[in-house]
Design an enzyme around this catalytic site. Structure first.
Site: not given
Ligand code: FNR
Ligand code: LAC
Length: 366
Positions: A85, A114, A138, A164, A173, A237, A261, A316
């Protein structure tokens, strides 16, 4: 050679995807997507962990077919990877979450959608009627809002609830701060005005004391409470220890996702790949174990599977593909990764996912 040697699709290989996407996104959005917590040591660690494993080729295995299909809880899927997500996809391309979900369901790849989407969860479901599709929850400051989201997800045909647990607060960040992006500037949330992202800071009460926002004060009993309001299987998660994996299972989780995450929460945390074996050992056969973080190529997928993950998530890379070419870009990403995975299976002498085991990898010095 034409000026745009990449052709209309924008990327021909998985290796050029990130750089191409970087040129398409505004600096603020790019800072949000790429950024991790603090100084991004964990972001780096997530990738480095894969470098400590080599794949062991097997030859003359007599294979006539490679079958990548598997199962995630009750859903049959075509490959052992899924879409993790990610929030606010409408920021990177007008196709948004609908475009992503459409590409995934056409390939029978599971999407975790998400809570914080630009489109509504119903619109996303309508764009990908066959699924497979899980809803990422969430927790909301008011439980009634949480409950309403769950009811909507059930009605729209989502088949599991991904809770999550590692974002009771969004971490600082540095890169995102420098790039000037704030979630408040993001486009409106498709699931309605009463749905909120995790808090961005703890409220100071003075004297070194800080207040935690309501929904983040819960303990493991929240899983029991969720199970009372839904029949959907629960997936937790953001697990990064054997202790928490056991607690999740003892409170009824049917699967856990080993994840930090994408390095966006606790800078300094271990890479999911390094924690995976202890989690797999802790839960045994009582729950399924997934992993996300740093998966970029087919060899990463197979390394994680060899160490015990049932399937792995892409974060990503999906946003990169969406940024470059919308729904078509996501379809291309899934296609390239699938084809690469089939060939790596052949080189390692595995005709099906059930044949992937610990003997597929060996530790190496990077
Ligand atoms: C996320 N991730 C994330 N996880 C979740 O549970 N809810 C969310 O809304 C989001 N939003 C989110 C936004 C962005 C821009 C990123 C990069 C990541 C975390 C995501 O689900 C996951 O755990 C990681 O992105 C995995 O790592 P890689 O594949 O980006 O290296
Ligand atoms: C993030 C949140 C929205 O990693 O999950 O930006």
């Amino acid at each position: 050679v034409p000026v745009n040697a990449q052709g209309a699709e924008g990327f021909r290989t998985l290796g050029e995807l990130e750089e191409t996407a970087g040129r398409r996104c505004s600096p603020a959005v790019w800072g949000y997507i790429q950024g991790g917590a603090g100084e991004e040591r964990t972001v780096q660690r997530n990738r480095d962990a894969f470098g400590r494993w080599a794949l062991r080729p097997r030859v003359l295995a007599g294979l006539s077919e490679i079958d990548l299909s598997t199962r995630m809880l009750r859903d049959a899927v075509s490959v052992p990877f899924y879409l993790a997500p990610t929030a606010y996809q409408g920021m990177v391309h007008p196709d948004g979450e609908r475009g992503t979900a459409r590409a995934a369901s056409a390939a029978r790849v599971l999407s975790m959608v998400s809570t914080l989407t630009s489109d509504s969860l119903e619109q996303i479901a309508a764009a990908s009627p066959g699924g497979p599709r899980w809803f990422q929850l969430y927790l909301q400051p008011e439980f009634s809002v949480t409950q309403r989201l769950i009811e909507r997800a059930e009605r729209a045909g989502y088949t599991a609830l991904v809770v999550t647990a590692d974002a009771p607060l969004l971490a600082v960040r540095d890169r995102q701060r420098r790039s000037g992006f704030a979630l408040d500037d993001a486009i409106p949330l498709g699931n309605g005005p009463d749905v909120r992202p995790p808090a961005r800071e703890l409220a100071s009460k003075g004297g070194g004391k800080f207040a935690v926002r309501e929904e983040a004060t819960v303990g493991w009993e929240i899983l029991d409470q969720l199970r009372r309001v839904t029949k959907l299987p629960l997936v937790v998660k953001g697990i990064l220890s054997a202790e928490d994996a056991r607690l999740a299972v003892s409170h009824g989780a049917q699967a856990v996702i080993v994840s930090n995450h994408g390095g966006r929460q606790l800078d300094g945390a271990a890479a999911p790949l390094d924690v995976l074996p202890e989690v797999v050992a802790a839960v045994g056969t009582s729950a399924e174990v997934y992993l996300d973080g740093g998966i970029r190529r087919a060899n990463d997928v197979l390394t994680a599977l060899a160490l015990g993950a049932r399937a792995v998530g892409l974060g990503r890379p999906v946003l990169w593909a969406l940024a470059v070419d919308g729904s078509t870009g996501v379809a291309r990403l899934l296609d390239l990764l699938t084809i690469e995975l089939a060939s790596v299976m052949l080189f390692t002498g595995r005709g099906s996912i059930s044949q992937v085991d610990r003997s597929l990898v060996q530790p190496v010095t990077p």
